[in-house]
Structures are given as C-alpha cells and as structure tokens.
Design an enzyme around this catalytic site. Structure first.
Site, PDB file in Angstrom:
ATOM      1  N   ASN A   1       0.869  -1.179   0.000  1.00 47.04           N
ATOM      2  CA  ASN A   1       0.000   0.000   0.000  1.00 47.04           C
ATOM      3  C   ASN A   1       0.904   1.228   0.000  1.00 47.04           C
ATOM      4  OD1 ASN A   1      -1.804   2.038   0.457  1.00 47.04           O
ATOM      5  ND2 ASN A   1      -2.459   1.329   2.493  1.00 47.04           N
ATOM      6  N   TRP A   2       0.961   1.891  -1.155  1.00 41.86           N
ATOM      7  CA  TRP A   2       1.880   3.042  -1.282  1.00 41.86           C
ATOM      8  C   TRP A   2       1.314   4.302  -0.618  1.00 41.86           C
ATOM      9  CZ3 TRP A   2       3.830   2.761  -7.110  1.00 41.86           C
ATOM     10  CH2 TRP A   2       4.525   1.571  -7.278  1.00 41.86           C
ATOM     11  N   LYS A   3       0.055   4.256  -0.205  1.00 37.11           N
ATOM     12  CA  LYS A   3      -0.612   5.415   0.413  1.00 37.11           C
ATOM     13  C   LYS A   3      -0.414   6.662  -0.465  1.00 37.11           C
ATOM     14  CE  LYS A   3      -0.248   3.131   4.840  1.00 37.11           C
ATOM     15  NZ  LYS A   3      -0.165   3.203   6.279  1.00 37.11           N
TER      16      LYS A   3
ATOM     17  N   HIS B   1      -9.510   0.930   5.026  1.00 39.18           N
ATOM     18  CA  HIS B   1      -8.222   1.136   5.709  1.00 39.18           C
ATOM     19  C   HIS B   1      -8.449   2.062   6.902  1.00 39.18           C
ATOM     20  CE1 HIS B   1      -4.129   2.342   6.562  1.00 39.18           C
ATOM     21  NE2 HIS B   1      -3.748   1.276   5.891  1.00 39.18           N
TER      22      HIS B   1
ATOM     23  N   GLU C   1      -6.881   4.463   7.970  1.00 41.56           N
ATOM     24  CA  GLU C   1      -6.720   5.899   7.687  1.00 41.56           C
ATOM     25  C   GLU C   1      -7.975   6.466   7.040  1.00 41.56           C
ATOM     26  OE1 GLU C   1      -3.006   5.335   5.667  1.00 41.56           O
ATOM     27  OE2 GLU C   1      -2.103   4.770   7.583  1.00 41.56           O
TER      28      GLU C   1
ATOM     29  N   GLU D   1      -5.207  -5.053  10.601  1.00 41.15           N
ATOM     30  CA  GLU D   1      -4.223  -3.993  10.790  1.00 41.15           C
ATOM     31  C   GLU D   1      -4.538  -3.230  12.082  1.00 41.15           C
ATOM     32  OE1 GLU D   1      -2.192  -2.806   6.797  1.00 41.15           O
ATOM     33  OE2 GLU D   1      -3.864  -1.484   7.198  1.00 41.15           O
TER      34      GLU D   1
ATOM     35  N   GLY E   1       2.678   2.130  10.921  1.00 39.53           N
ATOM     36  CA  GLY E   1       3.641   3.228  10.820  1.00 39.53           C
ATOM     37  C   GLY E   1       4.368   3.531  12.115  1.00 39.53           C
TER      38      GLY E   1
ATOM     39  N   GLY F   1       2.970  -1.148   4.320  1.00 40.74           N
ATOM     40  CA  GLY F   1       2.989   0.286   4.023  1.00 40.74           C
ATOM     41  C   GLY F   1       4.405   0.743   3.717  1.00 40.74           C
ATOM     42  N   GLY F   2       5.046   1.343   4.702  1.00 42.28           N
ATOM     43  CA  GLY F   2       6.357   1.973   4.494  1.00 42.28           C
ATOM     44  C   GLY F   2       7.380   1.091   3.801  1.00 42.28           C
TER      45      GLY F   2
HETATM   46  P1  13P Z   1       3.161   0.298   7.746  1.00 39.75           P
HETATM   47  O1  13P Z   1       3.674  -0.987   7.100  1.00 39.75           O
HETATM   48  O2  13P Z   1       3.906   1.501   7.281  1.00 39.75           O
HETATM   49  O3  13P Z   1       3.063   0.166   9.213  1.00 39.75           O
HETATM   50  O4  13P Z   1       1.660   0.500   7.185  1.00 39.75           O
HETATM   51  C1  13P Z   1       0.764  -0.539   7.254  1.00 39.75           C
HETATM   52  C2  13P Z   1      -0.438  -0.187   6.474  1.00 39.75           C
HETATM   53  O5  13P Z   1      -1.191   0.691   6.859  1.00 39.75           O
HETATM   54  C3  13P Z   1      -0.683  -0.908   5.222  1.00 39.75           C
HETATM   55  O6  13P Z   1      -1.963  -0.676   4.737  1.00 39.75           O
END
Ligand code: 13P
Length: 260
Positions: free
Chosen positions: A11-13, A100, A102, A170, A176, A237-238
C-alpha cells in the site's frame, strides 16, 4: 481444502510521484530472473495512488502482479465530487483496499458504508481487501475481539462472499509505528476473524479466506507472521516503498526466502 495462496500487498498510500513510481516498478522488475513476479507461490498486489494506477499496471502487464485502488465510492456514478466509482476503478485495476484505518480515521468511513463498498466492488468484479483492526485504547480495554466482531459482521452482512475473499488485520497502534504486533497477537486476531467469516459465510469461504497482517511489517518479521496458521500474507505500508524490502517481504510471505 485447496491451499490458500498467500498475498504480499504493498500500500503506497499518498506517496511517490510519477518518476519515483516508475523507478520503484523498474527496480521490482529487474534483474529479470530475480524480479518480484518470479517469486513463486505468492500473489503480489500493488496499491499506488489513483493517478499512478495505469502506469503501474502497464509496467507489470503480463506478470500476474495485481494492481489495487486504495479506496473507492460505493455508487456507480453521480454527483460525488472527488470520488472514484467502482466502475471507473474496474477499468484500470482488479483489486481495491477498503476500510483502511486511515480512511476510517480521517474520512469518517464506518462499517455501514463499507458494507456498500464491499458489495459494489464484488459486483464490479473487483477483489476487495477489507481492512479491520482496533485502536490502542480498544486493545487496552480488552475490546479487540468485540471491535473485530463489529467490523467484520457489519461490513460483510448479507453479502455473498467469494471463497477467496481477503481481509487484512491492521491494528492501528502497529501502523507506521515501527512497533508490529507479536506473531501471537496477530494470529489470535486472525483466528477471531476467520471464525467470524465462518459464522457469516460457512466453512468453504472461511477456509479459503486469505487473512493478511499489516502494521510495521518488515523483512525480518514478515516470515514469522506468514508462518502463523491463520495468516496468509502481509499488507505492507512503508517497507513497500523500498524495492529490496518489499522483495524480501514477498519472498518471506511465499516461504521462499530460506537460504538467502
Ligand atoms: P506500515 O507498514 O507503514 O506500518 O503500514 C501498514 C499499512 O497501513 C498498510 O496498509
């Protein structure tokens, strides 16, 4: 029961401009004999920002790597400024991340809205990755199971689920933060989720459902998560923004990192 094919999803956000997205795609595709799609026994899915979906899709054409939206509206069309419809998304992507944390946290998505989105995604042939998970406060109050129960039940209520549906666990406190859940915590939550799917949709769907863990997944912990009985991959994510990290995670999820 057919074995569940694990998923390594990035997930590149809201990261990467076009040039950086192209660079990451090239790095994941080269060298050719060690490219991400050469890793066997794993479904790779990339979720770039909407504006980069088509270029990422084109980079990976013919490789089997899936491309996902990070969100979508539930309605087919209409006066919803700034939104992307399932019909529009289905023209360029085959997967979609829904719910998600977020989106729930910053854009007021609730379980009822998600039920509509899951329904719409399936109706348009998109494969949803439904995200669920508890906050720090909810875990501390011992409410993790109650929260997961509400989220899964409401999001899936009345929906005829495909046998290979995908849910990502999650926990918000792990996203994060660099502080991943322990493998035991993630397994316990995944087992709860599989039980809820069993109640809602029966044994075939529950046994085929892929449950991913997400939240500070890194190359050095991905294998342990993927080895848990009820965990079938990672939503990253990251670490998905770095080609070497995402490749290493993908190999770990596939179980093909031994000896590297
Ligand atoms: P991180 O891997 O950066 O903790 O993010 C997880 C995430 O929200 C994937 O959707």
């Amino acid at each position: 029961m057919a074995p569940r094919i694990p998923i390594s999803a990035g997930n590149w956000k809201m990261n990467l401009d076009n040039e950086a997205a192209d660079d990451l795609c090239h790095a994941l595709l080269l060298p050719d004999d060690d490219a991400i799609h050469q890793v066997e026994g794993v479904q790779v899915v990339l979720a770039p920002g909407f504006l980069q979906i088509e270029r990422v899709r084109d980079h990976f054409a013919g490789t089997g790597v899936g491309v996902a939206g990070q969100n979508m509206h539930a309605r087919d069309s209409g006066a919803f400024t700034g939104e992307v419809s399932p019909a529009q998304l289905a023209e360029v992507a085959s997967w979609v991340i829904l719910g998600h944390s977020e989106r729930r946290q910053y854009f007021c998505e609730d379980d009822g809205a998600l039920n509509g989105k899951v329904t719409a995604a399936l109706a348009h042939g998109l494969r949803p990755i439904l995200c669920v998970g508890e906050t720090t406060q909810e875990r501390q109050a011992d409410r993790t199971t109650a929260v997961l129960t509400r989220q899964v039940r409401q999001a899936l209520d009345g929906i005829d689920l495909p046998h290979d549906f995908v849910i990502a666990y999650e926990p918000l406190w792990a996203i994060g933060s660099g502080q991943a859940a322990t493998a035991e915590q993630a397994q316990a939550a995944a087992a709860v989720i599989r039980g809820l799917v069993r109640d809602a949709a029966g044994n075939d769907v529950a046994d085929g459902c892929r449950i991913l863990y997400g939240g500070s997944v890194k190359p050095d912990n991905a294998g342990e998560f993927a080895a848990q009985t009820d965990i079938d991959g990672a939503l990253v994510g990251g670490a998905a923004l770095d080609d070497q990290n995402f490749l290493a995670i993908t190999r770990a999820v596939a179980g093909s990192d031994q000896g590297r």
